[in-house]
Design an enzyme around this catalytic site. Structure first.
Site, mmCIF file in Angstrom:
data_model
loop_
_atom_site.group_PDB
_atom_site.id
_atom_site.type_symbol
_atom_site.label_atom_id
_atom_site.label_comp_id
_atom_site.label_asym_id
_atom_site.label_seq_id
_atom_site.Cartn_x
_atom_site.Cartn_y
_atom_site.Cartn_z
ATOM 1 N N LYS A 112 3.017 -4.394 2.840
ATOM 2 C CA LYS A 112 3.807 -5.001 3.908
ATOM 3 C C LYS A 112 4.998 -5.807 3.365
ATOM 4 O O LYS A 112 6.005 -5.952 4.034
ATOM 5 C CB LYS A 112 2.931 -5.937 4.756
HETATM 6 C C1 LIG Z 1 -1.386 -2.446 7.000
HETATM 7 C C2 LIG Z 1 -2.184 -1.767 5.939
HETATM 8 C C3 LIG Z 1 -2.529 -0.406 6.036
HETATM 9 C C4 LIG Z 1 -2.221 0.413 7.248
HETATM 10 O O1 LIG Z 1 -0.841 0.629 7.441
HETATM 11 P P1 LIG Z 1 -0.318 1.072 8.907
HETATM 12 O O2 LIG Z 1 1.167 1.088 8.756
HETATM 13 O O3 LIG Z 1 -0.797 0.038 9.858
HETATM 14 O O4 LIG Z 1 -0.903 2.409 9.179
HETATM 15 C C5 LIG Z 1 -3.192 0.179 4.966
HETATM 16 N N1 LIG Z 1 -3.538 -0.534 3.887
HETATM 17 C C6 LIG Z 1 -3.230 -1.846 3.755
HETATM 18 C C7 LIG Z 1 -3.661 -2.583 2.541
HETATM 19 C C8 LIG Z 1 -2.538 -2.500 4.776
HETATM 20 O O5 LIG Z 1 -2.230 -3.794 4.638
#
Ligand SMILES: *Cc1c(COP(=O)(O)O)cnc(C)c1O
Length: 462
Positions: A112
């Site tokens: 993120k």
């Molecule tokens: C947010 C997240 C995901 C999922 O990503 P999306 O874009 O919501 O599908 C997978 N792994 C981790 C570690 C995350 O923080």
């Protein structure tokens, strides 16, 4: 470049307005009016230049006139200077034709950061230019919250509210949010699931008067700017490999994997986008069985994917219908009512031409962590492990490179890693430091009126 809503009833907006709004006022999600297209020579070059240069070339098409070249260049440079690996998103081969794309080198150790470190800076720049304040409201399954706090904490004109499902994020994830020492950050533990928290966020955005009164804005992956920033690493990874790859994407809200669709629509050759879910498998069932039906989310070892309503799937449905906003409106209204959509055959065919899907339960997840450790000496986190299970199930590496998106650092999920390998992952100094402060959070029942009142009491000048 302007942005339209998937529901077709909102004004088209430039990047800046889209960034500040997050969700379109008709309840839809923003997408670019037309996808930028790259030529083969440009695509190949993304493998040769520093990550920040590729990001600038790609993001430049999306931001249009909302930011100057110099502004974008400066914010991208600052965003990625905070990463602890100069490649930003390094590609590591762990078996013949099988790669991990490490996306966890940012300040909060999950992917993120790649989008939010940049969004935070663009945001701050816009607010400074225009004056005024913004209220960021985010629901988090664990990682968006800390990444948003790391990006927006301490900024002057922004109040940040983060809702996480109480008891359903890892201890490390919770402390990363609640021990952050920022007066403008408010953590709320919701007595419910991530889906409950996300539903509250969406409902508050739909309350137009309230939303306007606090300048409500979203940094969840419903904000297209996140998708725009995330498609960059698909381009850089593919260019480094030099051959079309299959990408395996640990999936919750469908944002990261949709960034792969965005890259394809901009000209990138991809063999397959694999949606890898844990046992909260709404997306795997939708793509495999043709029925998108929300159950209720239950806790797993990969909490950031404990999601049953994948918001960004709306974007994929819109594209799969050749951008038929009227059909999409009907379908989303039916889903809001029945919690279920039977996907028409032509839509399924379009989706399956690009996506495949598989799921992994906790047992398989632990097994994959153990196996990768035994075979390579590497510790991987449980989300990445869900992707490794998918790689094993589908065997796509027999026909070309396979890239598993490694979405979090193992130190964020020490309990699962220890259970699988007997080893406790070393804690990077930046994480250790982030966990040290006193925790600050409030607990609220999963009711939108309570959350609205909570926000109204804390936004200055209301
Ligand atoms: C947010 C997240 C995901 C999922 O990503 P999306 O874009 O919501 O599908 C997978 N792994 C981790 C570690 C995350 O923080």
């Amino acid at each position: 470049m302007r942005y339209l809503s998937t529901r077709g009833q909102a004004l088209r907006q430039p990047f800046a307005e889209m960034l500040l709004a997050g969700l379109a006022p008709d309840g839809g999600l923003y997408l670019p009016e037309v996808w930028p297209r790259f030529m083969q020579t440009e695509l190949s070059a993304f493998g040769l230049v520093p990550y920040a240069d590729a990001a600038r070339a790609i993001m430049g098409h999306f931001v249009g006139a909302s930011f100057t070249d110099d502004e974008l260049t400066a914010d991208i440079a600052a965003a990625y200077a905070a990463f602890d690996n100069p490649q930003i998103a390094p590609l590591v081969e762990i078996a013949p034709n099988l790669y991990l794309l490490e996306l966890f080198h940012g300040p909060t150790l999950a992917f993120k950061d790649i989008a939010l470190q940049l969004l935070g800076r663009l945001f701050a720049r816009l607010l400074k230019k225009r004056g005024g304040r913004a209220t960021v409201l985010a629901a988090t399954s664990g990682d968006t919250g800390s990444a948003a706090i790391a990006a927006l904490g301490g900024l002057e004109n922004i109040e940040v509210f983060v809702l996480h499902p109480q008891g359903r994020v890892s201890d490390v994830q919770r402390r990363q949010m609640t021990a952050a020492p920022f007066a403008n950050v408010h953590n709320v533990a919701i007595e419910g699931s991530f889906d409950d928290a996300q539903a509250i966020v969406k409902a508050l955005f739909a309350e137009t008067r309230f939303a306007h009164s606090v300048n409500l804005t979203a940094v969840n992956s419903i904000n297209f700017a996140r998708i725009a920033a995330q498609c960059v690493y698909y381009f850089t990874a593919a260019a480094q490999l030099g051959a079309p790859a299959a990408f395996i994407v640990p999936t919750g809200n469908f944002g990261d994997v949709f960034a792969g669709e965005a890259a394809m629509r901009m000209g990138l050759a991809v063999r397959k986008l694999v949606v890898a879910t844990n046992s909260n498998d709404i997306m795997a069932r939708a793509l495999n069985d043709g029925v998108y039906a929300a159950g209720s989310a239950h806790p797993t070892l990969s909490p950031s994917m404990d999601i049953q309503v994948a918001s960004n799937f709306e974007r994929a449905l819109y594209e799969a219908s050749d951008r038929d906003a009227r059909w999409l409106r009907d379908v989303m209204a039916a889903f809001a009512h029945d919690r279920r959509i039977a996907l028409p055959e032509d839509i399924l065919i379009a989706l399956r031409s690009r996506y495949a899907a598989t799921r992994a339960d906790d047992h398989e997840t632990l097994d994959a962590i153990g196996r990768v450790h035994a075979e390579t000496g590497r510790l991987i986190d449980p989300h990445t492990a869900v992707g490794v299970v998918a790689a094993n199930n589908l065997q796509l590496h027999k026909d070309g490179p396979v890239v598993v998106l490694s979405t979090a650092h193992p130190a964020k999920f020490p309990a699962a890693v220890e259970k699988a390998t007997g080893q406790i992952p070393p804690v990077p100094p930046r994480l250790k430091q982030a966990l040290e402060g006193d925790e600050k959070l409030d607990v609220l029942a999963a009711e939108k009126d309570l959350v609205r009142a909570y926000i109204e009491a804390r936004v200055p000048g209301l």
